[in-house]
Design a protein around this motif. Sequence first.
Motif, mmCIF file in Angstrom:
data_model
loop_
_atom_site.group_PDB
_atom_site.id
_atom_site.type_symbol
_atom_site.label_atom_id
_atom_site.label_comp_id
_atom_site.label_asym_id
_atom_site.label_seq_id
_atom_site.Cartn_x
_atom_site.Cartn_y
_atom_site.Cartn_z
ATOM 1 N N ARG A 72 0.862 -1.175 0.000
ATOM 2 C CA ARG A 72 0.000 0.000 0.000
ATOM 3 C C ARG A 72 0.894 1.219 0.000
ATOM 4 N NH1 ARG A 72 -5.006 -1.496 3.147
ATOM 5 N NH2 ARG A 72 -4.921 -3.730 3.165
ATOM 6 N N PRO A 73 1.231 1.728 -1.172
ATOM 7 C CA PRO A 73 2.137 2.864 -1.211
ATOM 8 C C PRO A 73 1.542 4.045 -0.451
ATOM 9 C CG PRO A 73 1.263 2.347 -3.402
ATOM 10 C CD PRO A 73 0.709 1.335 -2.462
ATOM 11 N N VAL A 77 1.721 8.000 0.284
ATOM 12 C CA VAL A 77 2.279 9.204 -0.321
ATOM 13 C C VAL A 77 2.671 10.150 0.805
ATOM 14 C CG1 VAL A 77 1.812 11.079 -1.916
ATOM 15 C CG2 VAL A 77 0.711 8.862 -2.249
ATOM 16 N N ARG A 115 3.243 13.351 2.729
ATOM 17 C CA ARG A 115 2.693 14.686 2.485
ATOM 18 C C ARG A 115 3.183 15.612 3.572
ATOM 19 N NH1 ARG A 115 -1.815 15.143 -0.383
ATOM 20 N NH2 ARG A 115 -2.496 16.820 0.980
ATOM 21 N N GLN A 147 2.659 18.822 5.993
ATOM 22 C CA GLN A 147 1.481 19.436 6.596
ATOM 23 C C GLN A 147 1.252 20.768 5.895
ATOM 24 O OE1 GLN A 147 0.783 18.381 10.310
ATOM 25 N NE2 GLN A 147 -0.271 20.180 11.065
ATOM 26 N N LEU A 155 -4.037 19.658 6.700
ATOM 27 C CA LEU A 155 -4.288 18.264 6.361
ATOM 28 C C LEU A 155 -3.037 17.497 6.733
ATOM 29 C CD1 LEU A 155 -6.046 18.705 2.936
ATOM 30 C CD2 LEU A 155 -7.074 17.877 5.037
ATOM 31 N N PRO A 156 -3.071 16.812 7.878
ATOM 32 C CA PRO A 156 -1.859 16.141 8.338
ATOM 33 C C PRO A 156 -1.516 14.941 7.480
ATOM 34 C CG PRO A 156 -3.700 15.584 9.737
ATOM 35 C CD PRO A 156 -4.228 16.535 8.705
ATOM 36 N N ASP A 197 -0.864 11.132 6.742
ATOM 37 C CA ASP A 197 -1.628 9.992 7.261
ATOM 38 C C ASP A 197 -0.906 9.315 8.420
ATOM 39 O OD1 ASP A 197 -3.860 10.066 5.670
ATOM 40 O OD2 ASP A 197 -2.928 8.898 4.071
ATOM 41 N N TRP A 198 -1.665 8.869 9.382
ATOM 42 C CA TRP A 198 -1.121 8.029 10.440
ATOM 43 C C TRP A 198 -0.767 6.667 9.850
ATOM 44 C CZ3 TRP A 198 -5.660 9.284 14.287
ATOM 45 C CH2 TRP A 198 -5.446 10.560 14.828
ATOM 46 N N LEU A 225 -0.620 2.842 8.855
ATOM 47 C CA LEU A 225 -1.684 1.900 8.521
ATOM 48 C C LEU A 225 -1.457 0.605 9.300
ATOM 49 C CD1 LEU A 225 -4.115 1.578 6.551
ATOM 50 C CD2 LEU A 225 -2.527 0.488 4.967
ATOM 51 N N GLU A 255 -7.567 2.525 -0.624
ATOM 52 C CA GLU A 255 -6.125 2.710 -0.416
ATOM 53 C C GLU A 255 -5.306 1.538 -0.953
ATOM 54 O OE1 GLU A 255 -6.931 3.974 3.865
ATOM 55 O OE2 GLU A 255 -4.922 4.739 3.531
ATOM 56 N N THR A 256 -5.898 0.349 -1.009
ATOM 57 C CA THR A 256 -5.147 -0.798 -1.539
ATOM 58 C C THR A 256 -4.835 -0.612 -3.021
ATOM 59 O OG1 THR A 256 -7.113 -2.069 -2.195
ATOM 60 C CG2 THR A 256 -6.309 -2.400 0.062
ATOM 61 N N GLY A 309 -3.591 2.136 -4.165
ATOM 62 C CA GLY A 309 -2.446 3.036 -4.298
ATOM 63 C C GLY A 309 -2.751 4.507 -4.128
ATOM 64 N N ALA A 363 -3.595 7.558 -1.242
ATOM 65 C CA ALA A 363 -3.476 7.784 0.204
ATOM 66 C C ALA A 363 -4.798 8.266 0.789
ATOM 67 C CB ALA A 363 -2.397 8.821 0.480
ATOM 68 N N SER A 423 -5.225 10.527 3.034
ATOM 69 C CA SER A 423 -5.237 11.995 3.105
ATOM 70 C C SER A 423 -5.664 12.606 1.769
ATOM 71 C CB SER A 423 -3.871 12.519 3.525
ATOM 72 O OG SER A 423 -2.870 11.919 2.734
ATOM 73 N N HIS A 438 -14.185 18.625 10.145
ATOM 74 C CA HIS A 438 -12.774 18.273 9.993
ATOM 75 C C HIS A 438 -11.897 19.284 10.739
ATOM 76 C CE1 HIS A 438 -9.595 15.981 8.031
ATOM 77 N NE2 HIS A 438 -8.935 17.121 7.945
#
Lengths: 114, 327
Positions: free
Chosen positions: A2-3, A5, A7, A9, A21-22, A24-25, A27, B103-104, B106, B108, B110, B304
């Motif tokens: 699962r690449p 990306v 990013r 902040q 938009l933080p 991603d935490w 996975l 997400e699987t 590819g 993200a 976010s 959000h």
Amino acid sequence: MRPSVPRVQSLKVYGAIAMTLPQDWALYEVFVRAKRGLDHKHVGSLHAADAAMAIEHARDLYTRRQEGVSLWVVKSADIVASAPEDAAAFFDPAEDKIYRHPTFYDIPKDVETL
Amino acid sequence: MYTQGLLEAPPKAASAVEDSERMAHFQARIDAEEKIEPKDWMPEAYRQTLIRQISQHAHSEIVGMLPEGHWISRAPSLLRKSILIAKVQDEGGHGAYLYSAAETLGIARSELIEQLLSGRAKYSSIFNYPTPTWADVAAIGWLVDGAAIMNQVPLCRCSYGPYARAMVRVCKEESFHQRQGYHAMLSLARGTPAQQRMAQDALNRWWWPALMMFGPPDTASQHTALSVRWKIKRFTNDELRQKFVDFTVPQAQFLGLTVPDAQLHQDEDGHYQTGPLDWSEFNAVLKGNGPCNAERIAERREAHAAGAWVREAAIAHAAKRAARAVA
């Protein structure tokens, strides 16, 4: 698998609202044991700030209807997997060893309890 | 249903560089009812179509929490309130399952969230209608979730493994949504004349939008053929819509309510035929000009932004715990 990306902040302005938009935490993959005596089974994934949060989120996300009595979470990045493009060659050694199966052996009917 | 927005952004045609041998192998696997899994080779158009469809589906679940969420504090009893909280929580869960599935492929999380907040992403047209009375909450469960089930059950057999598995989980939970809606509708239909009028009024407002959830008629749906060949889609929009009408009309009759369609009739095969749908309304809602499009996105952005401190605190807390563990 699962690449993710990376990013930075960044401040975004949508309508009248500015927000960050933080990134991603991490996975995590989630495994649930439906009841005692059964294996933990993969059910899906989620993002969490750390392992403790991943366990709590896994409870809220995957066991809202008593689907489990035990949970495992594992960082997806820590899973090592076989490559699907090599699957044919990788699993090939087992293909021609039919003598590993009990049904390979023809035993006379008169022999019982075997 | 969740491909409504695909109309405006057709997937890129498979590039000529894509190896025809791999393409043939891919199609053979699908024809043999084998699933495609995340690390398998897949045509770029298949990947893009799925990212759009699954993310639109996820966005629909997330935005779908809003029209009903307004009624949590105003539900008519503690039981109805508990039920509604559970349902709205499920919708959030469905969004999370689906984002994970997307997400699987590819992309993200976010990026998906940004697409929704920026207003670029599409979601089901149905969530841009208002919920002025309690009967709307009942009608949403009965009709909107009922239409969703009709669409989602075949998706459990979709060729893409992670999407199919997410849909199995969603469908198990969705039946509760529809039944609690019909149960609430039944209470109103058996209630006072004012409650009966409220139920009829909600049916009048949700009937046509619910039928439009299935997307444009087959004659105008350009992506059906490819999606059917790839087994992302197993029934056409019109087939699913017909099935929904056939199931739902008798349910309305049982409630003693009138379907707001003077042309509705049963044909010789027993199917209910509806009058024509007003597709200009559907297109307007899809383009962002529905009664609540702006409100929904504004509310999502507020939620959000209001949650930012929670996310920041979670990161700080995780860092503190990690530091303690090292010490």
